[in-house]
Design an enzyme around this catalytic site. Structure first.
Site, PDB file in Angstrom:
ATOM      1  N   GLY A  46       5.849   3.264   6.478  1.00 47.77           N
ATOM      2  CA  GLY A  46       7.084   2.999   7.201  1.00 47.77           C
ATOM      3  C   GLY A  46       7.898   4.270   7.334  1.00 47.77           C
ATOM      4  N   GLN A  51      15.366   9.302   8.448  1.00 52.05           N
ATOM      5  CA  GLN A  51      14.432  10.248   7.829  1.00 52.05           C
ATOM      6  C   GLN A  51      14.001  11.367   8.775  1.00 52.05           C
ATOM      7  OE1 GLN A  51      11.894   6.911   6.181  1.00 52.05           O
ATOM      8  NE2 GLN A  51      11.541   8.502   4.663  1.00 52.05           N
ATOM      9  N   CYS A  90       7.997   7.400  -1.021  1.00 52.53           N
ATOM     10  CA  CYS A  90       8.760   7.571   0.208  1.00 52.53           C
ATOM     11  C   CYS A  90       8.421   8.941   0.799  1.00 52.53           C
ATOM     12  CB  CYS A  90      10.249   7.494  -0.120  1.00 52.53           C
ATOM     13  SG  CYS A  90      11.334   7.774   1.285  1.00 52.53           S
ATOM     14  N   LEU A  91       8.269   9.009   2.114  1.00 50.70           N
ATOM     15  CA  LEU A  91       7.929  10.288   2.737  1.00 50.70           C
ATOM     16  C   LEU A  91       9.027  11.332   2.529  1.00 50.70           C
ATOM     17  CD1 LEU A  91       6.256   9.161   6.095  1.00 50.70           C
ATOM     18  CD2 LEU A  91       5.147   9.940   4.001  1.00 50.70           C
ATOM     19  N   HIS A 132      12.429  -1.536   1.906  1.00 52.42           N
ATOM     20  CA  HIS A 132      12.545  -0.081   1.708  1.00 52.42           C
ATOM     21  C   HIS A 132      13.142   0.585   2.950  1.00 52.42           C
ATOM     22  CE1 HIS A 132      10.923   3.887   0.133  1.00 52.42           C
ATOM     23  NE2 HIS A 132      11.168   4.171   1.387  1.00 52.42           N
ATOM     24  N   GLU A 133      12.621   0.246   4.124  1.00 55.43           N
ATOM     25  CA  GLU A 133      13.105   0.887   5.354  1.00 55.43           C
ATOM     26  C   GLU A 133      14.530   0.447   5.685  1.00 55.43           C
ATOM     27  OE1 GLU A 133      11.567   3.402   6.218  1.00 55.43           O
ATOM     28  OE2 GLU A 133       9.751   2.906   5.112  1.00 55.43           O
ATOM     29  N   HIS A 136      17.047   2.362   3.753  1.00 56.19           N
ATOM     30  CA  HIS A 136      17.320   3.695   4.316  1.00 56.19           C
ATOM     31  C   HIS A 136      18.461   3.641   5.338  1.00 56.19           C
ATOM     32  CE1 HIS A 136      14.394   6.526   2.781  1.00 56.19           C
ATOM     33  NE2 HIS A 136      13.364   5.747   3.051  1.00 56.19           N
TER      34      HIS A 136
END
Ligand code: NI
Length: 159
Positions: A46, A51, A90-91, A132-133, A136
């Site tokens: 995701g 981000q 997480c990226l 999670h997304e 953000h």
């Protein structure tokens, strides 16, 4: 389409709240395409617009279950059920993993890229990825939510 730079952990933008998308125009379509390409490039499940430095309420998710990419614009969780303790990364936090508690199931309402209202029900990994997304978009990362003492640093495998 283009790969965008991913904002990393020290970047203050990750703590900011994203704004609702009011018009899904050409710029938003390009952003969505770039987010999808960037997510796949870095093997994420995701990615949220913040981000890549854009404070808009957009997330893309693909948990690799064969159902394809999910595009969520202005998403809202309308229902959750149960809980699960899961490992998360997480990226924006490369090589870091920690345990968090997430709902076992979630129902999310959003707009798709055509502006059509969609409802997605996710469980297990999909529920985790959605939460999670969406976090953000409110400036929250898994580091804020992790169970204390569970953070691990894992070196990437060398090719
Ligand atoms: Ni993330």
């Amino acid at each position: 389409m283009a790969i965008r730079n991913i904002r990393l952990e020290k970047d203050e933008i990750l703590k900011k709240k994203s704004r609702e998308v009011e018009v899904i125009d050409e710029k938003i379509q390009i952003l969505i395409d770039d987010m999808i390409e960037t997510m796949y490039k870095f093997n994420g499940v995701g990615l949220s617009a913040v981000q890549v430095g854009i404070l808009k309420r957009i997330a893309v998710i693909d948990i690799d279950d064969g159902t394809g990419v999910k595009i969520l614009i202005n998403p809202k969780i309308i229902k959750t059920k149960g809980e699960q303790e899961v490992e998360e990364g997480c990226l924006s936090f490369p090589n870091q993993y920690a345990k968090v508690i997430r709902p076992k199931e979630v129902t999310v309402e959003a707009l798709d890229r055509d502006g059509k209202k969609i409802t997605i029900k996710g469980k297990d990994l999909l529920a985790q990825a959605i939460c999670h997304e969406l976090d953000h978009l409110d400036g929250i990362t898994f580091i804020d939510l992790m169970i204390p003492g569970t953070l691990e640093y894992v070196e990437p495998k060398k090719d």
